[in-house]
Write a protein that holds these residues in place. Structure first.
Motif, mmCIF file in Angstrom:
data_model
loop_
_atom_site.group_PDB
_atom_site.id
_atom_site.type_symbol
_atom_site.label_atom_id
_atom_site.label_comp_id
_atom_site.label_asym_id
_atom_site.label_seq_id
_atom_site.Cartn_x
_atom_site.Cartn_y
_atom_site.Cartn_z
ATOM 1 N N ARG A 129 35.905 39.912 46.310
ATOM 2 C CA ARG A 129 36.433 41.736 46.672
ATOM 3 C C ARG A 129 36.657 40.410 48.296
ATOM 4 O O ARG A 129 35.656 39.535 48.891
ATOM 5 C CB ARG A 129 35.554 42.406 47.016
ATOM 6 C CG ARG A 129 35.579 43.113 48.151
ATOM 7 C CD ARG A 129 34.452 44.471 48.589
ATOM 8 N NE ARG A 129 34.294 45.717 47.682
ATOM 9 C CZ ARG A 129 34.090 46.460 47.103
ATOM 10 N NH1 ARG A 129 32.260 46.215 47.866
ATOM 11 N NH2 ARG A 129 33.885 46.891 45.907
ATOM 12 N N ALA A 188 33.727 39.365 42.519
ATOM 13 C CA ALA A 188 32.815 41.041 42.264
ATOM 14 C C ALA A 188 32.306 40.755 40.822
ATOM 15 O O ALA A 188 31.462 42.098 40.578
ATOM 16 C CB ALA A 188 34.993 41.879 42.110
ATOM 17 N N GLU A 198 42.314 37.322 43.396
ATOM 18 C CA GLU A 198 42.847 38.343 43.815
ATOM 19 C C GLU A 198 43.662 39.166 42.463
ATOM 20 O O GLU A 198 43.036 40.289 42.528
ATOM 21 C CB GLU A 198 43.298 38.519 45.796
ATOM 22 C CG GLU A 198 42.157 38.767 46.330
ATOM 23 C CD GLU A 198 43.267 38.873 47.465
ATOM 24 O OE1 GLU A 198 42.870 40.270 48.372
ATOM 25 O OE2 GLU A 198 43.654 38.235 47.659
#
Length: 350
Positions: free
Chosen positions: A213, A130, A207
């Motif tokens: 992601r 991310a 996560e």
């Protein structure tokens, strides 16, 4: 196929937990009804701390192997391809790894047979960083690096399958060995790879911290079946055909212990799991580990048997990357046997 050699860490723990009052979770270390063989039985595994190999961990930690007359030593490697290499080099008798290794090795003239199935899905996810690259389309993987446990391992194969499904240019994607532990997490955090194709608890831990992601996911039975068009057999215990034929008592003992572990997992509570799993497998985050376990729980085989559609599904999937692996060129019946798992299922009423 050859792979780089790497020193192994012997992670076999040969002690059964001895808490007497734990509601039937312990194996009774009774003498085996047959002689399963003398001396250690070495099992090579690529990333023993991953949930992918949890049934093997349960069988070891709860003394199920010993109850069957086996002295099992688990030898850990950074990836499944390296565990396979150890098996080929005679450094182990059995391998805990992806079923598709048996498929691919047949084309190279090597006969391996899956003895007992641990997982009915790869339990892998492709997750992009991310921070380094908030990706929206896999087509943009051009020129980027994807971390896998080891080249040739199931993480590598499934990553290629996932990316090729939507047209990512595989010849312009770099795959990087990152191992099966915290080294994979560190590689992502340091920006040495832009994405990971990996198993839990690694992906779930990332996560929960919003560090990745998830683009593709096979950590549930439904998601895996949708991606592969059928049941995709994954983690298994496999061995050379010669070992299976010459040492059926030891093979049966292995199957018994593993099916016992699979049955135990069907009803294990979070507290049960935490009593058994070695603390360092949790990667410092008990909550993430338990969340990951519940996510993949339905993918564990209930009885160790190969599903009817499993071998053909796996052969079709791998043939997408290697046309020479078309199902008609593989004798699927020689890549597995349900003989031993079926007996174990009857023994434990699994």
């Amino acid at each position: 196929m050859s792979f780089p050699r790497i020193s192994r860490r012997r992670l076999g723990t040969l002690s059964a937990l001895s808490m007497a009052g734990w509601a039937g979770a312990r194996a009774v270390a009774a003498p085996s009804p047959f002689t399963a063989g003398t001396g250690p039985l070495r099992v090579a595994v690529g990333g023993s701390g991953l949930l992918y190999h949890l049934p093997l961990t349960i069988a070891q930690e709860l003394g199920f192997f010993r109850a069957e007359g086996l002295d099992v030593v688990v030898q850990d490697y950074p990836g499944g391809a390296l565990a396979l290499q150890a098996l080929q080099a005679g450094e182990a008798e059995v391998c805990s790894g992806a079923y598709d290794h048996a498929l691919r090795q047949q084309l190279l003239g090597r006969s391996y047979s899956t003895i007992v199935l641990q997982g009915r899905a790869p339990q892998l996810a492709l997750a992009a960083s991310a921070r380094a690259w908030p990706v929206k389309s896999v087509n943009r993987f051009k020129g980027l690096c994807v971390g896998v446990s080891a080249m040739g391992s199931s993480t590598h194969v499934v990553a290629q399958l996932m990316l090729s499904r939507d047209g990512a240019p595989l010849d312009e994607v770099s795959f990087v060995d990152v191992g099966s532990g915290m080294g994979a997490v560190t590689a992502l955090r340091q920006g040495r790879v832009h994405a990971l194709c990996h198993a839990d608890p690694i992906v779930s831990a990332l996560e929960q911290r919003s560090e990745v992601r998830v683009l593709y996911d096979t950590r549930s039975l439904k998601a895996s079946q949708e991606l592969f068009g059928g049941t995709m057999p994954a983690a298994s215990l496999y061995a050379p055909q010669s070992f299976v034929q010459k040492q059926p008592a030891r093979v049966q003992a292995l199957a018994n212990a593993m099916v016992h572990a699979l049955k135990w997992l069907q009803t294990a509570s979070p507290a049960d799991l935490m009593r058994v799993v070695p603390p360092h497998y949790l990667l410092g985050d008990r909550g993430a580990y338990l969340a990951a376990f519940h996510k993949v729980r339905d993918t564990f085989s209930p009885d160790g048997l190969m599903p009817d559609d499993g071998p053909a599904t796996a052969a079709r999937a791998v043939a997408r990357l290697r046309p020479e692996m078309a199902p008609l060129k593989i004798d699927l019946g020689r890549t597995f046997t349900n003989e031993f798992a079926r007996r174990a299922k009857h023994k434990f009423n699994a």
